[in-house]
Design an enzyme around this catalytic site. Structure first.
Site, short mmCIF file in Angstrom:
data_model
loop_
_atom_site.label_atom_id
_atom_site.label_comp_id
_atom_site.label_asym_id
_atom_site.label_seq_id
_atom_site.Cartn_x
_atom_site.Cartn_y
_atom_site.Cartn_z
N GLU A 175 0.57 -1.27 0.13
CA GLU A 175 0.11 -0.57 -0.22
C GLU A 175 1.03 0.70 0.02
O GLU A 175 0.87 2.29 0.82
CB GLU A 175 -1.05 0.14 1.42
CG GLU A 175 -1.66 -1.08 0.73
CD GLU A 175 -2.97 -1.41 1.74
OE1 GLU A 175 -3.14 -0.53 2.97
OE2 GLU A 175 -4.24 -1.76 1.43
N GLU A 227 -4.57 -8.98 -0.87
CA GLU A 227 -5.45 -8.88 0.36
C GLU A 227 -6.96 -8.07 0.31
O GLU A 227 -7.16 -7.42 -1.18
CB GLU A 227 -4.63 -7.43 1.18
CG GLU A 227 -3.82 -7.67 1.71
CD GLU A 227 -3.69 -6.90 3.03
OE1 GLU A 227 -4.21 -5.70 2.99
OE2 GLU A 227 -2.12 -6.01 2.79
O1 AHR Z 1 -5.56 -5.99 6.32
C1 AHR Z 1 -5.18 -5.01 7.58
C2 AHR Z 1 -4.53 -4.06 6.71
O2 AHR Z 1 -5.94 -3.81 5.75
C3 AHR Z 1 -2.83 -4.09 5.60
O3 AHR Z 1 -2.02 -4.16 7.05
C4 AHR Z 1 -2.99 -2.85 5.25
O4 AHR Z 1 -2.58 -3.79 4.35
C5 AHR Z 1 -4.42 -3.15 4.72
O5 AHR Z 1 -4.56 -1.50 4.31
#
Ligand code: AHR
Length: 536
Positions: free
Chosen positions: A207, A335
């Protein structure tokens, strides 16, 4: 709020209609499978996982320590290992997440008692009761042991935000160099692991548009190039992964992908880039659902929002193709999952330990069907996060441990892993909804199919709260000699597994009738179904 409309839903990578389109009646569906046109292999990594030093994920969730009364394998929770093995977990991404861009890997190697106590990105937001510092008791060697115990491939997220290329290369050499070649490899051997870890997957930051450095796409392209230009390839078959878009944004964040590829284009062959990793959280700011609050509106809001993922995959794939015509660079959904509003934590001291319910299981199944249908584009996906966190498979608190309904979706979808994707067409009615005063359409029945030798797997999701769907399945050019079904559902749309009732939501067998080559099956309301069809 919700009504059924007579619409035809066509699903499949090669979605052309076969036969005359005919709308089905109120709660009926016709499904056609075409195993003769089987397409790309569904990589097992589409069923991957993500764990981070956040709340109760690592500490207590996975690492209980060798002296714990919780059954453990040298400090690693045994039940976690057993259940991850059972679903064939193909990979684990670690150590973050946002934590990765503040993590210095050397803090987590060497004798545990001598490791420094350090800062954790998440600590300021963690509720009271959690240790104020990162102990570093779970570091590179513990993570590699966890991967070995499960049989999962390690995927390391590298610190770009506060790290350097030198720190990155040292980690690569520490993990992958044969003992006796470079000092970093000898240090690994001295710390107890003479054999190289052989890490293939390296994520360059996390990110970077947010917690990973608040960079612009051009700045990240420059950082990416600087970090990988001298990547030590000698001892490693590396697969390098760039930080893709924040697809949770309403727009899908297309400018991040376009501007990164524009900036990198003159150099796209070198430095190397193997995959582009988007993050997509359902509900992030756009639905106010809580894990344990499931009104009909909240049920449909979450599923409708999650179904956007398909168009986001297509959006970014198209932009990437403008620069990388042969699509050498694949997509990763690094993710993903449902991120509910706070207020339903299983253990309030564990940040984001939201209650997972039947709705999250349907969301996961729907997402896997999307991934399967786009398996030619996607190299990996990782649900966030495996235990005690957002869209988890497990919840643990000391010696108490449960599998969530989502765990069982992994179990039911396992036969898709490594099989060939099969085009399918589903004819049924879509569901008409109202969301925030605007009308919207949700699929009436969605699914995916795959073929492994003579075993055909069909998975389906019926999102309707009130209507079962009588379905006829035809297999073009083949006949099934045997059919078996499993279903995950519950009479209560908010049903969840809890420490008091750990098996409240678990798969049951589903009756399937087979006659004259045609399969008939009723897909219950609010359910996930998996059919195993043996072709004669
Ligand atoms: O999964 C929680 C958070 O969500 C992670 O650390 C980040 O990459 C995303 O914003």
């Amino acid at each position: 709020m919700q009504r059924r409309a007579f619409l035809k839903t066509t699903i499949g990578a090669a979605a052309g209609l076969v036969g005359a389109p005919r709308p089905a009646s109120a709660s009926e569906a016709e499904i056609e499978l075409r195993p003769g046109d089987a397409g790309p292999v569904i990589s097992p990594h589409l069923y991957g996982h993500f764990i981070e030093h956040l709340g109760g994920v690592i500490y207590d969730g996975i690492w209980v320590g060798p002296d714990s009364k919780v059954p453990n394998l040298g400090g690693i929770r045994q039940q976690f290992v057993d259940d991850m093995k059972r679903i064939g977990a193909p990979n684990l991404r670690w150590p973050g997440g946002c934590f990765a861009d503040g993590y210095h890997w050397r803090d987590g190697v060497g004798p545990r008692s001598q490791r420094p106590r350090t800062y954790n990105f998440w600590q300021p937001t963690m509720p009271e009761g959690i240790d104020a510092t990162e102990t570093n008791h779970f570091g590179t060697h513990e993570f590699m042991r966890l991967c070995r115990l499960i049989g999962a491939e390690p995927y390391l997220a590298v610190n770009v935000g506060s790290g350097t290329p030198r720190e990155f290369y040292d980690w690569v050499l520490y993990c992958n160099g044969p003992a006796g070649t470079v000092t970093q490899a000898d240090q690994r051997a001295a710390n107890g692991d003479p054999s190289p870890f052989g890490v293939k997957y390296w994520g360059v930051g996390n990110e970077s548009w947010g917690c990973g450095g608040l960079l612009t796409a051009e700045e990240y392209a420059a950082e990416y190039s600087r970090f990988v230009a001298q990547f030590p390839r000698a001892y490693t078959k590396a697969y390098l992964i760039g930080v893709g878009p924040n697809a949770s944004m309403e727009s899908g964040h297309p400018e991040w992908t376009r501007r990164f590829f524009e900036a990198l284009e003159p150099r796209l062959q070198w430095p190397p880039l193997d995959a582009w990793a988007m993050h997509f959280y359902t509900s992030f700011g756009r639905t106010a659902s809580k894990g344990n609050q499931v009104s009909p509106q909240e049920w449909y809001d979450v599923l409708h929002e999650g179904a956007r993922l398909e168009s986001l995959i297509e959006q970014h794939w198209k932009i990437m193709g403008e620069f990388d015509k042969e699509h050498r660079v694949k997509l990763i959904i690094d993710e993903w999952g449902v991120w509910h509003a706070r207020g339903s934590e299983i253990k309030p001291a564990y940040l984001f330990s939201q209650q997972g319910s039947l709705r999250d299981a349907l969301h996961a199944a729907m997402s896997f069907d999307i991934f399967n249908r786009h398996s030619g584009k996607i190299a990996m996906t990782n649900l966030a996060q495996t235990i005690n966190c957002l869209h988890s498979l497990f919840a643990a608190d000391g010696d108490r441990f449960i599998r969530t309904p989502t765990y069982y979706v992994f179990d039911m979808y396992r036969p898709h892993m490594g099989a060939q994707q099969v085009p399918l067409e589903i004819r049924t009615q879509a569901i008409q909804l109202t969301r925030q005063g605007t009308s919207a359409t949700l699929f009436g029945l969605a699914g995916s199919a795959s073929l492994d030798e003579r075993r055909l797997t069909l998975t389906l999701v019926n999102p309707a709260l009130d209507a079962a769907i009588t379905s006829r399945v035809r297999i073009k050019g083949a006949q099934a000699s045997e059919a078996q079904g499993r279903v995950l559902t519950h009479s209560d749309r908010a049903a969840a597994n809890t420490f008091a009732s750990p098996e409240e939501v678990a798969p049951k067998s589903l009756s399937v009738s087979l006659s004259g080559g045609e399969i008939q099956v009723t897909i219950p309301a609010k359910s996930v179904v998996a059919l195993q069809l043996n072709l004669s």
